[in-house]
Scaffold this motif. Structure first.
Motif, short mmCIF file in Angstrom:
data_model
loop_
_atom_site.label_atom_id
_atom_site.label_comp_id
_atom_site.label_asym_id
_atom_site.label_seq_id
_atom_site.Cartn_x
_atom_site.Cartn_y
_atom_site.Cartn_z
N LEU A 247 86.12 69.14 57.07
CA LEU A 247 86.94 68.05 56.83
C LEU A 247 87.12 66.57 55.86
N GLU A 248 87.67 67.65 54.88
CA GLU A 248 87.14 66.94 53.21
C GLU A 248 88.07 65.46 52.97
N ARG A 249 89.81 65.82 53.47
CA ARG A 249 90.15 64.89 53.13
C ARG A 249 90.73 63.86 54.68
N ALA A 250 89.65 64.36 55.29
CA ALA A 250 89.70 62.75 57.68
C ALA A 250 90.00 61.85 56.10
N SER A 251 90.90 61.21 57.32
CA SER A 251 90.67 59.24 57.07
C SER A 251 88.93 58.83 57.42
N SER A 252 88.12 59.63 58.16
CA SER A 252 86.74 59.79 58.77
C SER A 252 86.44 60.62 59.90
N ILE A 253 85.39 61.05 60.19
CA ILE A 253 84.70 61.96 60.53
C ILE A 253 83.78 61.78 61.86
N ARG A 254 83.72 61.64 63.01
CA ARG A 254 82.94 61.35 64.11
C ARG A 254 82.36 62.06 64.97
N SER A 255 80.58 62.90 65.08
CA SER A 255 80.45 63.36 65.72
C SER A 255 79.91 63.00 67.13
N VAL A 256 80.17 63.12 67.98
CA VAL A 256 79.56 62.63 69.39
C VAL A 256 78.76 64.12 70.33
N GLU A 257 78.06 64.09 70.85
CA GLU A 257 77.94 65.52 71.76
C GLU A 257 77.23 64.11 73.26
N LEU A 258 77.74 64.87 74.29
CA LEU A 258 77.29 63.85 75.16
C LEU A 258 76.61 64.92 75.95
N PRO A 259 75.43 63.93 76.11
CA PRO A 259 74.11 64.69 76.69
C PRO A 259 74.23 64.93 78.00
N ASP A 260 73.70 66.48 78.15
CA ASP A 260 73.53 66.60 79.59
C ASP A 260 75.27 67.17 80.36
N ALA A 261 75.99 66.89 79.49
CA ALA A 261 77.21 67.28 79.48
C ALA A 261 77.81 69.02 79.79
N SER A 262 78.88 68.88 81.19
CA SER A 262 79.36 70.61 81.13
C SER A 262 80.18 70.72 79.66
N HIS A 263 81.35 71.68 80.01
CA HIS A 263 82.45 71.73 79.73
C HIS A 263 83.78 70.89 80.28
N TYR A 264 83.16 70.60 82.27
CA TYR A 264 84.22 69.81 82.34
C TYR A 264 84.00 68.47 82.91
N VAL A 265 83.42 67.85 82.14
CA VAL A 265 82.67 66.47 82.14
C VAL A 265 83.81 65.21 81.97
N HIS A 266 85.29 65.82 81.61
CA HIS A 266 85.97 64.87 81.09
C HIS A 266 86.78 65.37 82.71
N LEU A 267 86.25 65.85 83.51
CA LEU A 267 87.40 65.92 85.44
C LEU A 267 85.94 65.14 86.28
#
Length: 291
Positions: A247-267
């Motif tokens: 992501l060389e041209r991205a305005s900003s980059i943020r990486s967040v890992e949700l601890p102990d969360a699964s594929h379905y966490v948003h549900l």
């Protein structure tokens, strides 16, 4: 904010399961976003492609990434026409949905201001993908067409799958299945009932995780949040590393890992708070507003 479905159920099951609690899409709307939900072709309420007609199982794989890019282009154009004075447009997909959005944003970088790349594969070191067994024995980057035809048909038990291991609320599960089924008018013609969905996402992702990129993230200029659950089974840690590096041209980059969360966490009503807060913080909406 534009929300896009994942690789099996349509967008309503992906983001708007509204029983027994408020859906994730509704939470984002209550927080201040004007939310649009899009079904890619071949999913949910969108038209099914000719490759998904009866008797077409052995034809070309249905719904590849470049086709969905055309759908996103049309939807974003419509959203822009509805909001001509609003320069901000956030977009998020579930796994495959984020891969489609990344492909789109690499070609039309000026149209999205905030891209949330949620549970998506991208590239990096080959291997380590949970579903690698679906590949051809001759080529690890190609789908085994003997076992995986142009499209497949998912029963209630299949679409619930691993989700049932995390949710014991039958009202929620029934609503999830109902929303997944309702886009296929022929779902009840089968015994048991099942809805059709394209094999394209599997074919595309096999390329991504085996060293064959679908798009170059170096063209993306939006703000980017790479959001991944620690225990996700679709994306891999190396996808996050490779995407961030490209992501060389991205305005900003943020990486967040949700601890102990699964594929379905948003549900998951009792576990999605960290997910919601990460999205609202990134899109500069007050997380407290949802209350």
């Amino acid at each position: 904010m534009l929300l896009i479905n994942g690789g099996r159920p349509g967008v309503l099951a992906s983001w708007d399961v509204d029983k027994p609690a408020v859906s994730t899409a509704e939470l984002l709307a209550r927080a201040g976003h004007t939310v649009y939900l899009m079904d890619a072709r071949g999913f949910g309420r969108s038209d099914f492609t000719p490759e998904m007609d009866d008797g077409a199982e052995d034809g070309p794989v249905a719904v590849k990434s470049h086709e969905v890019v055309r759908d996103i282009t049309a939807v974003v154009s419509d959203i822009r026409e509805r909001h001509p004075n609003d320069l901000r447009l956030a977009a998020m997909g579930w796994a495959t949905g984020s891969q489609w959005l990344g492909h789109y944003a690499s070609l039309y970088p000026e149209t999205i201001s905030h891209l949330i790349y949620y549970q998506g594969a991208y590239g990096g070191d080959p291997g380590g993908w949970t579903f690698q067994s679906i590949a051809s024995r001759q080529d690890p980057s190609k789908l085994d067409r003997e076992d995986y035809p142009a499209f497949r048909c998912s029963t209630a038990a299949q679409v619930i799958g691993r989700l049932a291991e995390e949710v014991d609320d039958q009202i929620f599960l029934d609503r999830y299945v109902e929303l997944a089924m309702e886009g296929d008018e022929r779902a009840t013609e089968h015994e048991p009932a099942c809805f059709r969905f394209p094999s394209g996402p599997l074919a595309d992702t096999l390329k991504l995780v085996n060293g064959r990129p679908l798009f170059d993230a170096g063209s993306i200029t939006s703000h980017v949040l790479i959001l991944r659950s620690q225990n996700d089974f679709w994306s891999r840690p190396q996808d996050v590393i490779a995407l961030a590096a490209h992501l060389e041209r991205a305005s900003s980059i943020r990486s967040v890992e949700l601890p102990d969360a699964s594929h379905y966490v948003h549900l998951l009503v009792d576990k999605r708070q960290d997910f919601i807060e990460a999205v609202l913080l990134f899109t500069q909406v007050d997380p407290e507003a949802q209350n």
